[in-house]
Design a protein around this motif. Structure first.
Motif, PDB file in Angstrom:
ATOM      1  N   SER A 262      -7.511  32.878   0.236  1.00 14.55           N
ATOM      2  CA  SER A 262      -8.933  32.777   0.586  1.00 14.55           C
ATOM      3  C   SER A 262      -9.322  31.337   0.925  1.00 14.55           C
ATOM      4  O   SER A 262     -10.317  31.108   1.621  1.00 14.55           O
ATOM      5  N   ILE A 263      -8.519  30.363   0.460  1.00 17.84           N
ATOM      6  CA  ILE A 263      -8.838  28.973   0.764  1.00 17.84           C
ATOM      7  C   ILE A 263      -8.720  28.704   2.265  1.00 17.84           C
ATOM      8  O   ILE A 263      -9.419  27.854   2.814  1.00 17.84           O
TER       9      ILE A 263
ATOM     10  N   ASP B 124      -9.558  30.899   4.578  1.00 18.99           N
ATOM     11  CA  ASP B 124     -10.822  31.403   5.133  1.00 18.99           C
ATOM     12  C   ASP B 124     -11.945  30.389   4.921  1.00 18.99           C
ATOM     13  O   ASP B 124     -12.782  30.179   5.804  1.00 18.99           O
ATOM     14  N   GLU B 125     -11.931  29.733   3.760  1.00 17.31           N
ATOM     15  CA  GLU B 125     -12.962  28.732   3.483  1.00 17.31           C
ATOM     16  C   GLU B 125     -12.803  27.527   4.409  1.00 17.31           C
ATOM     17  O   GLU B 125     -13.792  26.958   4.880  1.00 17.31           O
TER      18      GLU B 125
ATOM     19  N   ASP C  81     -14.140  28.625   7.739  1.00 17.91           N
ATOM     20  CA  ASP C  81     -15.604  28.711   7.704  1.00 17.91           C
ATOM     21  C   ASP C  81     -16.237  27.327   7.814  1.00 17.91           C
ATOM     22  O   ASP C  81     -17.253  27.142   8.508  1.00 17.91           O
ATOM     23  N   TYR C  82     -15.653  26.350   7.131  1.00 12.90           N
ATOM     24  CA  TYR C  82     -16.177  24.977   7.198  1.00 12.90           C
ATOM     25  C   TYR C  82     -16.129  24.462   8.627  1.00 12.90           C
ATOM     26  O   TYR C  82     -17.116  23.911   9.141  1.00 12.90           O
TER      27      TYR C  82
ATOM     28  N   THR D  32     -10.268  22.915  -3.400  1.00  8.56           N
ATOM     29  CA  THR D  32     -11.329  23.913  -3.574  1.00  8.56           C
ATOM     30  C   THR D  32     -12.717  23.270  -3.567  1.00  8.56           C
ATOM     31  O   THR D  32     -13.700  23.910  -3.203  1.00  8.56           O
TER      32      THR D  32
ATOM     33  N   PRO E  55     -12.915  22.367   0.946  1.00  9.81           N
ATOM     34  CA  PRO E  55     -11.784  22.956   1.677  1.00  9.81           C
ATOM     35  C   PRO E  55     -11.711  22.593   3.155  1.00  9.81           C
ATOM     36  O   PRO E  55     -10.685  22.822   3.786  1.00  9.81           O
TER      37      PRO E  55
END
Length: 671
Positions: free
Chosen positions: A165-166, A168-169, A172-173, A567, A570
């Motif tokens: 999921s990191i 995806d983060e 997204d950023y 985290t 990210p």
């Protein structure tokens, strides 16, 4: 130091003598960190360091130390973190006031001579610092020690764990920071940040996320049209001062050419867009022409200014273009947005100068379709201007040869040479790696910097990690097992010298280095990827190629060590995410058995596809003995029915050997 030798400031290099002098005379240290092609470093030198009034104040109050950030990236890295911690921002020139024990208590970047635009000037600031040093030193020391303790805490891992999921983060950023109108990230100054594109291409390949691919294509096309690209002499300037990629900060850095070459090469694999291949050709032409030494190594950079004027070498007024190109200039002026008043503004006054940076609104191919002119006609006009430009005073070239930046360029040349099947690129890369191994490695010890035949600084993490990456890319391009053997050797050296046995990850300086107030472990992507990010990628690649569990174990420990920092933010670790994707994706290990000419069809099928997580190994007669020593699992891999054969392994198991090229391509298509 050479550039500041004639300053009235009594400069010292970073050395024990300077710190002992400061202790003996009870003076603080004035630390100035810059680099030779830095425009504002030149400005601060002219305004202050060459000024007798400022020099007298500095000499009375401080022991002054001048550091080239490119020669001592470890010093720069530590005190840049200090500046960001104290002020929330960084940049060059970097100015640090600190104790003789190297504890910082004040940080800034460019400081003018006199107070202006809300910035305290040196002539006012230095007496205040002197007074605080004499009357309130305890408060200064408390502040500095607090900053160092906070930075030390960041070096310790946490109980946080990373999962996919990191990624995806991280996406997204970047998606939120993306400028849909002009490409790139942010809304003011634009840096190329090519490691973002390497991550986004892999994210698209893994997730099928078209937005990631669109972000890459839009940005690469806008950069290529903009003034950040030198349309006459090629190569990319450092960054754009505006949102539209039009007006650059003019210095040209070797690491930018390297990382941008990688981005355009991989984007071509995905799209086969001809402009990307042409851009790679032009970057390599620039690097070979302007930055290559006679011995095969690459110089560090070209300056932003000539005779104290930024951009003087690169800008044109309309009359100059008319005089050189004659009647055809009208088309050129329109294509490259040349204005009578000029589009280049003075930074201090924001006034137009009558000078123009050349940039395109439309690609040449689209523009000429509406004009009675060809691409070849435009090229001839560009060449005329380029030849005329050669008569001007040239920007200074910083002739330092740095192991880390050279290694980035070698990695890029190797990748481009393989993908485009271009021996010229590979030969440039091979010459440069030979220079490093023959001239910059003494008794197994890698040096960071080569200047006029002298090796000045021991190699740090970046030098070792980037060199391994260069060697692995060269191996993947040439299948010469000598490069693989060297990559293994330097990786083992890197683990021995820089690995943190207690908390995992790699220190930027060797473990026995006590030259700085802390030995940090950097994973933040700055102007180019961090040493830990590339070291992680090295370990991932070597784990796949060799099957050695040591490398995979180190990867897992790095995930734990840096999970907390990643985290928290990210979006700042695109190259680390690139390594993560390769690790979590698995990918294929492809072993080809046969002579190079026999397996060429297999290699060509592989080179045409974007398969960033797959590795290819060639077992031929020339490399067989060394390869089986390095990769024992290949010893039993032989030709089937005396035909060239491909062994494809994935997820810890191998498929039936393949001798048919069509079957091989079907397996690749499933990737």
């Amino acid at each position: 130091m050479k550039e500041h030798a004639d300053n009235p400031v009594d400069w010292y290099p970073w050395c024990e003598e300077a710190f002992e002098k400061a202790k003996k005379e009870d003076k603080p240290i004035f630390l100035s960190i810059g680099y030779s092609s830095c425009h504002w470093c030149h400005v601060m030198k002219r305004e202050s360091f060459q000024d007798s009034e400022v020099a007298e104040l500095m000499n009375e109050t401080f022991v002054s130390i001048k550091v080239d950030k490119e020669e001592r990236p470890d010093i720069d890295s530590v005190y840049m973190d200090v500046a960001r911690s104290m002020t929330g921002r960084g940049g060059w020139p970097l100015t640090i006031f600190m104790t003789p024990d190297k504890i910082p208590f004040y940080a800034g970047t460019y400081i003018p001579k006199e107070t202006k635009k809300g910035m305290s000037g040196l002539v006012e600031l230095i007496p205040r610092i002197e007074e605080l040093w004499k009357k309130d030193r305890e408060r200064l020391l408390e502040r500095g020690e607090s900053v160092i303790k906070n930075l030390e805490r960041e070096e310790i891992g946490t109980d946080t764990y990373l999962d996919e999921s990191i990624l995806d983060e991280g996406f997204d950023y970047l998606s939120k920071a993306y400028d849909e109108k002009y490409g790139g990230f942010g809304r003011s100054q634009k840096f190329p940040s090519p490691q973002n594109f390497l991550f986004l291409l892999r994210y698209w390949e893994k997730k099928g996320e078209d937005e990631a691919l669109d972000m890459v294509h839009k940005t690469l096309k806008e950069m290529r049209k903009g003034g950040i690209f030198d349309h006459l002499g090629y190569g990319f300037h450092r960054y754009s001062t505006d949102r539209e990629w039009i007006l650059p900060h003019f210095e040209k850095m070797l690491y930018d050419q390297a990382m941008i070459t990688l981005a355009y090469t991989e984007a071509w694999q995905v799209s086969k867009y001809q402009l990307y291949e042409k851009t790679v050709e032009e970057i390599v032409e620039y690097v070979e022409r302007n930055l290559r030494s006679e011995d095969g190594g690459f110089y560090s950079s070209e300056d932003a200014e000539t005779s104290g004027e930024e951009g003087a070498y690169y800008t044109w007024n309309k009359d100059q273009i008319k005089e050189i190109l004659g009647e055809r200039s009208k088309v050129f002026v329109e294509l490259f947005n040349v204005e009578e008043e000029g589009n280049f503004r003075e930074e201090a006054t924001d006034k137009k100068t009558g000078k123009n940076v050349l940039y395109q609104t439309d690609p040449v191919e689209e523009f000429v379709s509406d004009e009675d002119i060809s691409v070849e006609d435009i090229d001839r006009m560009k060449n005329k201007l380029f030849e005329k430009r050669l008569e001007r005073e040239r920007p200074e070239v910083d002739e330092k040869i740095l192991a880390d930046w050279n290694s980035l360029m070698i990695a890029a040349l190797s990748r481009a040479g393989f993908v485009f099947d271009e021996d010229r690129y590979l030969n440039l890369g091979k010459d440069a790696i030979s220079f490093i191994l023959e001239e910059m490695v003494i008794d197994g010890d890698l040096s960071h910097s080569y200047i006029d035949g002298d090796l000045t600084v021991k190699g740090g993490l970046d030098d070792h990690a980037f060199l391994v990456w260069a060697l692995l890319n060269l191996y993947q391009a040439t299948f010469d097992s000598e490069y693989l053997e060297k990559a293994v050797d330097f990786t083992d050296t890197m683990l021995n010298k820089f690995w943190d046995e207690e908390n995992s990850g790699f220190f930027i300086s060797s473990k026995d280095n006590d030259d700085l107030p802390l030995n940090k472990k950097d994973i933040y992507d700055g102007a180019y990827p961090s040493g830990n990010s590339i070291a992680m990628l090295d370990l991932v690649l070597l784990s796949k190629i060799t099957g050695d569990e040591r490398y995979g174990d180190a990867v897992e420990k790095m995930l734990e060590a840096f999970a907390g920092r990643i985290t928290k933010n990210p979006g700042q670790f695109a190259m680390f995410h690139t390594a993560l994707q390769s690790w979590w994706s698995g990918g294929k290990e492809i072993v080809l058995v046969g002579e190079r000419y026999e397996v060429e069809d297999f290699i060509n099928s592989f080179r045409e596809r974007f398969l960033p997580n797959d590795v290819m190994i060639l077992k031929d007669k020339e490399n067989e003995d060394k390869l089986t020593d390095l990769l024992e699992f290949t010893s039993s891999m032989e030709k089937v029915k005396d035909e060239p054969t491909a062994y494809i392994c994935e997820n810890l198991s191998c498929k039936e050997p393949i001798t048919d090229i069509e079957k091989f391509e079907k397996v690749l298509e499933k990737s």
